[in-house]
Motif scaffolding. Structure first.
Motif, PDB file in Angstrom:
ATOM      1  N   GLY A 320       0.809  -1.212   0.000  1.00 17.72           N
ATOM      2  CA  GLY A 320       0.000   0.000   0.000  1.00 17.72           C
ATOM      3  C   GLY A 320       0.841   1.260   0.000  1.00 17.72           C
ATOM      4  O   GLY A 320       0.387   2.341   0.363  1.00 17.72           O
ATOM      5  N   GLY A 321       2.122   1.127  -0.383  1.00 16.68           N
ATOM      6  CA  GLY A 321       3.023   2.289  -0.445  1.00 16.68           C
ATOM      7  C   GLY A 321       4.271   2.022   0.353  1.00 16.68           C
ATOM      8  O   GLY A 321       4.605   0.876   0.665  1.00 16.68           O
ATOM      9  N   LEU A 322       4.978   3.088   0.670  1.00 10.72           N
ATOM     10  CA  LEU A 322       6.225   3.003   1.425  1.00 10.72           C
ATOM     11  C   LEU A 322       6.332   4.352   2.127  1.00 10.72           C
ATOM     12  O   LEU A 322       6.042   5.377   1.525  1.00 10.72           O
ATOM     13  CB  LEU A 322       7.374   2.815   0.428  1.00 10.72           C
ATOM     14  CG  LEU A 322       8.687   2.209   0.882  1.00 10.72           C
ATOM     15  CD1 LEU A 322       8.492   0.794   1.395  1.00 10.72           C
ATOM     16  CD2 LEU A 322       9.675   2.185  -0.290  1.00 10.72           C
ATOM     17  N   ASP A 323       6.729   4.323   3.395  1.00  7.06           N
ATOM     18  CA  ASP A 323       6.708   5.563   4.157  1.00  7.06           C
ATOM     19  C   ASP A 323       8.006   6.335   3.956  1.00  7.06           C
ATOM     20  O   ASP A 323       8.985   6.095   4.639  1.00  7.06           O
ATOM     21  CB  ASP A 323       6.490   5.226   5.638  1.00  7.06           C
ATOM     22  CG  ASP A 323       5.825   6.376   6.368  1.00  7.06           C
ATOM     23  OD1 ASP A 323       5.455   7.370   5.691  1.00  7.06           O
ATOM     24  OD2 ASP A 323       5.681   6.295   7.594  1.00  7.06           O
ATOM     25  N   LEU A 324       8.007   7.249   3.000  1.00 12.46           N
ATOM     26  CA  LEU A 324       9.200   8.042   2.698  1.00 12.46           C
ATOM     27  C   LEU A 324       8.887   9.519   2.886  1.00 12.46           C
ATOM     28  O   LEU A 324       7.789   9.966   2.551  1.00 12.46           O
ATOM     29  CB  LEU A 324       9.626   7.835   1.242  1.00 12.46           C
ATOM     30  CG  LEU A 324      10.141   6.460   0.848  1.00 12.46           C
ATOM     31  CD1 LEU A 324      10.507   6.461  -0.627  1.00 12.46           C
ATOM     32  CD2 LEU A 324      11.355   6.089   1.684  1.00 12.46           C
ATOM     33  N   PRO A 325       9.848  10.292   3.395  1.00 15.28           N
ATOM     34  CA  PRO A 325       9.621  11.734   3.479  1.00 15.28           C
ATOM     35  C   PRO A 325       9.718  12.396   2.098  1.00 15.28           C
ATOM     36  O   PRO A 325      10.751  12.302   1.429  1.00 15.28           O
ATOM     37  CB  PRO A 325      10.738  12.234   4.412  1.00 15.28           C
ATOM     38  CG  PRO A 325      11.767  11.164   4.437  1.00 15.28           C
ATOM     39  CD  PRO A 325      11.140   9.888   3.971  1.00 15.28           C
ATOM     40  N   LEU A 326       8.625  12.997   1.662  1.00 17.55           N
ATOM     41  CA  LEU A 326       8.560  13.633   0.344  1.00 17.55           C
ATOM     42  C   LEU A 326       8.121  15.076   0.536  1.00 17.55           C
ATOM     43  O   LEU A 326       7.133  15.337   1.220  1.00 17.55           O
ATOM     44  CB  LEU A 326       7.556  12.893  -0.547  1.00 17.55           C
ATOM     45  CG  LEU A 326       7.837  11.389  -0.764  1.00 17.55           C
ATOM     46  CD1 LEU A 326       6.650  10.708  -1.431  1.00 17.55           C
ATOM     47  CD2 LEU A 326       9.096  11.188  -1.587  1.00 17.55           C
ATOM     48  N   THR A 327       8.871  16.003  -0.037  1.00 15.34           N
ATOM     49  CA  THR A 327       8.557  17.424   0.109  1.00 15.34           C
ATOM     50  C   THR A 327       8.013  17.958  -1.208  1.00 15.34           C
ATOM     51  O   THR A 327       8.702  17.865  -2.233  1.00 15.34           O
ATOM     52  CB  THR A 327       9.834  18.218   0.479  1.00 15.34           C
ATOM     53  OG1 THR A 327      10.424  17.614   1.628  1.00 15.34           O
ATOM     54  CG2 THR A 327       9.519  19.674   0.762  1.00 15.34           C
ATOM     55  N   PRO A 328       6.794  18.518  -1.216  1.00 20.93           N
ATOM     56  CA  PRO A 328       6.263  19.053  -2.468  1.00 20.93           C
ATOM     57  C   PRO A 328       6.975  20.340  -2.891  1.00 20.93           C
ATOM     58  O   PRO A 328       7.343  21.154  -2.050  1.00 20.93           O
ATOM     59  CB  PRO A 328       4.783  19.311  -2.161  1.00 20.93           C
ATOM     60  CG  PRO A 328       4.704  19.410  -0.676  1.00 20.93           C
ATOM     61  CD  PRO A 328       5.853  18.655  -0.090  1.00 20.93           C
ATOM     62  N   VAL A 329       7.160  20.483  -4.207  1.00 23.63           N
ATOM     63  CA  VAL A 329       7.790  21.677  -4.784  1.00 23.63           C
ATOM     64  C   VAL A 329       6.850  22.207  -5.866  1.00 23.63           C
ATOM     65  O   VAL A 329       6.371  21.430  -6.703  1.00 23.63           O
ATOM     66  CB  VAL A 329       9.153  21.323  -5.417  1.00 23.63           C
ATOM     67  CG1 VAL A 329       9.690  22.475  -6.248  1.00 23.63           C
ATOM     68  CG2 VAL A 329      10.164  20.920  -4.345  1.00 23.63           C
ATOM     69  N   ALA A 330       6.581  23.520  -5.852  1.00 23.65           N
ATOM     70  CA  ALA A 330       5.736  24.104  -6.901  1.00 23.65           C
ATOM     71  C   ALA A 330       6.487  24.079  -8.230  1.00 23.65           C
ATOM     72  O   ALA A 330       7.712  24.236  -8.269  1.00 23.65           O
ATOM     73  CB  ALA A 330       5.378  25.539  -6.536  1.00 23.65           C
ATOM     74  N   PHE A 331       5.753  23.879  -9.332  1.00 22.77           N
ATOM     75  CA  PHE A 331       6.358  23.795 -10.664  1.00 22.77           C
ATOM     76  C   PHE A 331       7.168  25.055 -10.987  1.00 22.77           C
ATOM     77  O   PHE A 331       8.202  24.995 -11.651  1.00 22.77           O
ATOM     78  CB  PHE A 331       5.248  23.583 -11.701  1.00 22.77           C
ATOM     79  CG  PHE A 331       5.760  23.280 -13.086  1.00 22.77           C
ATOM     80  CD1 PHE A 331       6.438  22.102 -13.359  1.00 22.77           C
ATOM     81  CD2 PHE A 331       5.556  24.181 -14.130  1.00 22.77           C
ATOM     82  CE1 PHE A 331       6.916  21.813 -14.640  1.00 22.77           C
ATOM     83  CE2 PHE A 331       6.030  23.907 -15.419  1.00 22.77           C
ATOM     84  CZ  PHE A 331       6.708  22.719 -15.671  1.00 22.77           C
ATOM     85  N   SER A 332       6.705  26.198 -10.480  1.00 17.36           N
ATOM     86  CA  SER A 332       7.390  27.465 -10.763  1.00 17.36           C
ATOM     87  C   SER A 332       8.708  27.608  -9.984  1.00 17.36           C
ATOM     88  O   SER A 332       9.501  28.493 -10.266  1.00 17.36           O
ATOM     89  CB  SER A 332       6.465  28.636 -10.417  1.00 17.36           C
ATOM     90  OG  SER A 332       6.061  28.531  -9.062  1.00 17.36           O
ATOM     91  N   GLU A 333       8.930  26.721  -9.008  1.00 24.65           N
ATOM     92  CA  GLU A 333      10.073  26.889  -8.097  1.00 24.65           C
ATOM     93  C   GLU A 333      11.173  25.857  -8.325  1.00 24.65           C
ATOM     94  O   GLU A 333      11.955  25.563  -7.405  1.00 24.65           O
ATOM     95  CB  GLU A 333       9.593  26.750  -6.641  1.00 24.65           C
ATOM     96  CG  GLU A 333       8.401  27.582  -6.283  1.00 24.65           C
ATOM     97  CD  GLU A 333       8.789  28.881  -5.610  1.00 24.65           C
ATOM     98  OE1 GLU A 333       9.411  28.814  -4.557  1.00 24.65           O
ATOM     99  OE2 GLU A 333       8.499  29.951  -6.182  1.00 24.65           O
ATOM    100  N   VAL A 334      11.236  25.294  -9.524  1.00 31.24           N
ATOM    101  CA  VAL A 334      12.172  24.192  -9.764  1.00 31.24           C
ATOM    102  C   VAL A 334      13.625  24.627  -9.562  1.00 31.24           C
ATOM    103  O   VAL A 334      14.408  23.923  -8.917  1.00 31.24           O
ATOM    104  CB  VAL A 334      11.952  23.596 -11.173  1.00 31.24           C
ATOM    105  CG1 VAL A 334      13.020  22.565 -11.495  1.00 31.24           C
ATOM    106  CG2 VAL A 334      10.575  22.950 -11.255  1.00 31.24           C
ATOM    107  N   ASN A 335      13.998  25.795 -10.079  1.00 31.02           N
ATOM    108  CA  ASN A 335      15.391  26.251  -9.901  1.00 31.02           C
ATOM    109  C   ASN A 335      15.745  26.425  -8.422  1.00 31.02           C
ATOM    110  O   ASN A 335      16.828  26.007  -7.989  1.00 31.02           O
ATOM    111  CB  ASN A 335      15.631  27.567 -10.645  1.00 31.02           C
ATOM    112  CG  ASN A 335      16.025  27.329 -12.094  1.00 31.02           C
ATOM    113  OD1 ASN A 335      16.891  26.490 -12.378  1.00 31.02           O
ATOM    114  ND2 ASN A 335      15.377  28.042 -13.007  1.00 31.02           N
TER     115      ASN A 335
END
Ligand SMILES: [Zn+2]
Ligand SMILES: [Zn+2]
Length: 357
Positions: A320-335
């Motif tokens: 059912g998934g894997l518990d990993l820390p994932l931080t969202p990044v806005a598409f405009s903030e890639v750099n």
């Protein structure tokens, strides 16, 4: 393709430069090609190396990406989750438009002996997304064949994205260890995005205990949360590893620098296997008598095979998934996110959220 919005991609215009936003019509898939509308793309340390334009070959010399045939302008990104947007006429029976999916990025030519043997990632004419073909820092990616697409069902989309590199690379490395028991120790050096994935996956692949080693206490806290049996600050050195484990049956080095491989060589047990994954680079002196007398194996691991990718997706579905820390990044903030990753500013993976249609 008037029913599709414009394709917007963060492209590396030249090695060493910041990414620039490029707008064009989305490609129309032909033959067996599949167009995927991207929802999420992870940012990998390799993306930084490609941006730099080189990796270190040894302690002093660089290998430039241009010398191995990588061309700019290039859309980076190889950890891709999206939905099937359109399929070429020969792919239409194999994928369903709208289906959520993971994309295997480590493509080869598909026709050489290496590819036919299932080692697409080792193809002499590689076609990896975000390296040889336009990648995932975009709202669309063109995939050359439906076999690179694995339906992801109801799995967390951000997690599906990082399956393409973090989780697959971790799995490929773990699978190179010998069969181990619950009395054995694996040492995982480097608890970044890939290292944490290895820590979280380990219990599904091996019975061994896991000691996580990193220079960052925040990363070690995340390692503990991901299921590491024990954690240790790298400052404790090889003596610290030996005190905790006796000796390690396996070491996976997700840093891949001189110092970390020297630590691995100092702590490895008889018959042990050292797997080097990280691309920090450098070189070490190999104690040859020890190598022979202790029957040691030192080997590398790049990513994983398409077969292993499917196995990873089966594990994710089953668990059912894997518990990993994932931080969202806005598409405009890639750099900005690339710079943050460069400074070691993320625990776990940063994953770009691409705005929907
Ligand atoms: Zn090939
Ligand atoms: Zn990667």
């Amino acid at each position: 393709m008037s029913d599709h919005p414009m394709m917007q991609s963060w492209r590396l215009p030249e090695f060493g430069q910041p990414l620039v936003l490029h707008t064009e019509d989305p490609p129309v898939p032909v033959g067996r090609e599949v167009l995927v509308r991207i929802a999420h793309c992870g940012i990998c340390h390799s993306d930084l190396h490609v941006q730099d334009g080189y990796v270190m070959a040894n302690n002093t010399d660089k290998v430039s990406f241009s010398a191995i045939g990588v061309r700019t302008p290039l859309t980076l990104g190889h950890e891709i989750m999206g939905h099937v947007a359109a399929a070429g006429p020969d792919a239409q029976g194999s994928v369903a438009v709208g289906d959520p999916c993971a994309v295997f990025p480590w493509m080869g030519c598909g026709v050489c002996e290496t590819c036919k043997a299932g080692r697409l990632e080792d193809c002499p004419t590689p076609a990896a997304l975000g390296l040889r073909r336009q990648g995932g820092f975009s709202n669309y990616v063109l995939v050359p064949d439906p076999r690179y697409i694995v339906p992801s069902g109801t799995l967390l989309p951000e997690l599906v994205a990082v399956a393409g590199c973090s989780i697959l690379t971790a799995y490929g490395a773990l699978r190179k260890l010998p069969p181990l028991t619950s009395r054995d120790w694996i040492v995982i050096i480097g608890a970044g995005g890939v290292g944490l994935a290895a820590i979280a996956l380990a219990r599904h692949v091996t019975a061994a205990r896991v000691l996580a080693v990193d220079t960052s206490d925040a990363a070690l806290e995340a390692a503990k949360a991901c299921g590491a049996t024990e954690t240790m600050n790298a400052a404790d050195g090889s003596a610290g590893v030996l005190a905790r484990t006796g000796a390690a049956a396996g070491v996976i080095d997700f840093v891949g620098g001189k110092q970390t491989v020297e630590t691995a060589l100092a702590v490895i047990a008889r018959n042990g296997v050292i797997v080097v994954v990280g691309l920090k680079g450098g070189e070490v002196g190999l104690p040859l008598t020890r190598l022979a007398l202790r029957s040691l194996t030192v080997r590398g691991s790049y990513t994983g095979t398409l077969k292993e990718f499917r196995e990873v997706m089966v594990i994710l579905e089953r668990e059912g998934g894997l518990d990993l820390p994932l931080t969202p990044v806005a598409f405009s903030e890639v750099n900005q996110a690339m710079d943050t990753l460069r400074r070691g500013g993320y625990v776990g993976r940063a994953v770009i959220a691409v705005p929907g249609p």
